[in-house]
Write a protein that holds these residues in place. Sequence first.
Motif, PDB file in Angstrom:
ATOM      1  N   CYS A 176       0.823  -1.207   0.000  1.00 24.82           N
ATOM      2  CA  CYS A 176       0.000   0.000   0.000  1.00 24.82           C
ATOM      3  C   CYS A 176       0.863   1.267   0.000  1.00 24.82           C
ATOM      4  CB  CYS A 176      -0.937   0.004   1.207  1.00 24.82           C
ATOM      5  SG  CYS A 176      -0.122   0.267   2.800  1.00 24.82           S
ATOM      6  N   ALA A 177       0.261   2.385  -0.395  1.00 25.58           N
ATOM      7  CA  ALA A 177       0.962   3.673  -0.501  1.00 25.58           C
ATOM      8  C   ALA A 177       1.494   4.140   0.852  1.00 25.58           C
ATOM      9  CB  ALA A 177       0.034   4.716  -1.109  1.00 25.58           C
ATOM     10  N   ALA A 178       0.733   3.905   1.933  1.00 30.00           N
ATOM     11  CA  ALA A 178       1.175   4.335   3.263  1.00 30.00           C
ATOM     12  C   ALA A 178       2.483   3.647   3.650  1.00 30.00           C
ATOM     13  CB  ALA A 178       0.097   4.039   4.298  1.00 30.00           C
ATOM     14  N   ASP A 179       2.611   2.360   3.347  1.00 24.62           N
ATOM     15  CA  ASP A 179       3.853   1.642   3.659  1.00 24.62           C
ATOM     16  C   ASP A 179       4.988   2.084   2.742  1.00 24.62           C
ATOM     17  OD1 ASP A 179       2.554   0.298   5.656  1.00 24.62           O
ATOM     18  OD2 ASP A 179       2.690  -1.687   4.714  1.00 24.62           O
ATOM     19  N   LEU A 180       4.684   2.329   1.482  1.00 23.99           N
ATOM     20  CA  LEU A 180       5.729   2.760   0.537  1.00 23.99           C
ATOM     21  C   LEU A 180       6.344   4.093   0.948  1.00 23.99           C
ATOM     22  CD1 LEU A 180       4.097   1.834  -2.905  1.00 23.99           C
ATOM     23  CD2 LEU A 180       6.013   0.679  -1.786  1.00 23.99           C
ATOM     24  N   PHE A 194      10.108   1.434   5.296  1.00 20.47           N
ATOM     25  CA  PHE A 194       9.973   0.548   4.143  1.00 20.47           C
ATOM     26  C   PHE A 194      11.369   0.227   3.606  1.00 20.47           C
ATOM     27  CE2 PHE A 194       9.073  -0.674  -0.264  1.00 20.47           C
ATOM     28  CZ  PHE A 194       8.084  -1.626  -0.049  1.00 20.47           C
ATOM     29  N   PRO A 195      11.667  -1.041   3.356  1.00 18.84           N
ATOM     30  CA  PRO A 195      13.039  -1.418   2.989  1.00 18.84           C
ATOM     31  C   PRO A 195      13.431  -0.926   1.595  1.00 18.84           C
ATOM     32  CG  PRO A 195      11.577  -3.310   2.809  1.00 18.84           C
ATOM     33  CD  PRO A 195      10.775  -2.208   3.405  1.00 18.84           C
ATOM     34  N   SER A 196      14.687  -0.591   1.482  1.00 14.46           N
ATOM     35  CA  SER A 196      15.229  -0.249   0.162  1.00 14.46           C
ATOM     36  C   SER A 196      15.386  -1.561  -0.619  1.00 14.46           C
ATOM     37  CB  SER A 196      16.579   0.449   0.305  1.00 14.46           C
ATOM     38  OG  SER A 196      17.518  -0.464   0.853  1.00 14.46           O
ATOM     39  N   GLU A 197      15.689  -1.453  -1.893  1.00 19.02           N
ATOM     40  CA  GLU A 197      15.848  -2.657  -2.703  1.00 19.02           C
ATOM     41  C   GLU A 197      16.986  -3.531  -2.182  1.00 19.02           C
ATOM     42  OE1 GLU A 197      16.047  -4.100  -7.343  1.00 19.02           O
ATOM     43  OE2 GLU A 197      16.274  -1.970  -6.893  1.00 19.02           O
ATOM     44  N   SER A 198      18.113  -2.907  -1.825  1.00 21.49           N
ATOM     45  CA  SER A 198      19.252  -3.709  -1.347  1.00 21.49           C
ATOM     46  C   SER A 198      18.933  -4.395  -0.012  1.00 21.49           C
ATOM     47  CB  SER A 198      20.502  -2.848  -1.228  1.00 21.49           C
ATOM     48  OG  SER A 198      20.302  -1.809  -0.301  1.00 21.49           O
ATOM     49  N   THR A 199      18.235  -3.698   0.883  1.00 19.24           N
ATOM     50  CA  THR A 199      17.841  -4.300   2.162  1.00 19.24           C
ATOM     51  C   THR A 199      16.860  -5.454   1.923  1.00 19.24           C
ATOM     52  OG1 THR A 199      18.124  -2.163   3.268  1.00 19.24           O
ATOM     53  CG2 THR A 199      16.813  -3.833   4.424  1.00 19.24           C
ATOM     54  N   PHE A 200      15.874  -5.214   1.054  1.00 12.94           N
ATOM     55  CA  PHE A 200      14.883  -6.243   0.727  1.00 12.94           C
ATOM     56  C   PHE A 200      15.574  -7.491   0.181  1.00 12.94           C
ATOM     57  CE2 PHE A 200      12.375  -8.270  -2.644  1.00 12.94           C
ATOM     58  CZ  PHE A 200      11.233  -8.648  -1.954  1.00 12.94           C
ATOM     59  N   LEU A 201      16.460  -7.296  -0.794  1.00 14.48           N
ATOM     60  CA  LEU A 201      17.156  -8.427  -1.411  1.00 14.48           C
ATOM     61  C   LEU A 201      18.051  -9.148  -0.405  1.00 14.48           C
ATOM     62  CD1 LEU A 201      18.069  -6.886  -4.886  1.00 14.48           C
ATOM     63  CD2 LEU A 201      16.276  -8.567  -4.381  1.00 14.48           C
ATOM     64  N   GLY A 202      18.793  -8.398   0.399  1.00 12.01           N
ATOM     65  CA  GLY A 202      19.694  -9.013   1.383  1.00 12.01           C
ATOM     66  C   GLY A 202      18.932  -9.809   2.429  1.00 12.01           C
ATOM     67  N   ASP A 203      17.882  -9.207   3.007  1.00 13.14           N
ATOM     68  CA  ASP A 203      17.106  -9.887   4.052  1.00 13.14           C
ATOM     69  C   ASP A 203      16.431 -11.153   3.518  1.00 13.14           C
ATOM     70  OD1 ASP A 203      17.828  -7.877   5.791  1.00 13.14           O
ATOM     71  OD2 ASP A 203      15.846  -6.886   5.793  1.00 13.14           O
TER      72      ASP A 203
END
Length: 188
Positions: A110-114, A119-128
Amino acid sequence: MTPGITPSSVVDRLRGMAQGASDRDQPDPGDRGDGTPVDEPPAAPSWRNALPFLVALGVVVVAAVGIGISYLVRPADDRMSTEAHVQHAINNAYTARNDLDYAKFRDATCAADLSSTTFPSESTFLGDNRRSFDENGHIVIPEISGVTVDGDRATAQVHWHFDEKSDQNQVTEMVVVREDGDWKVCTS
């Protein structure tokens, strides 16, 4: 010989008796032999007798074709229930994590989380998610239950586990909101 009876009269009488017996031995075509009349043979089938069945068959075929056309013309998303849309949104978020697809994860959020600072960055998302995948395997969702929809907001109980730790079942309550007609996973 007896008076009045001549050999020819005896022969005639015997012939008459024999003919009467033979007539009795021949079955009457309108009799079964036991005195009950034989029913008339059934009339030859007529297309008029089948007309009601043909009309019913035509109605069924027209209805089936109409339903088939409506499924072809109407998109699958329009045919899904609201609960199915909510489950689909949750599935998209978990699938994005399994696939390490940051763009798909953003689309499912959702927009509120974005716009949140957490909200994780792409690198954080990929790493986690890569680390979680390496340690535990994919996330498996055997069931989404308790879907409750209240207008543009819904909640659901997501039953999940990692495929390498299938004995460690988890239940997470998810919030899903409708934004611009699409359902998105939201933490708030």
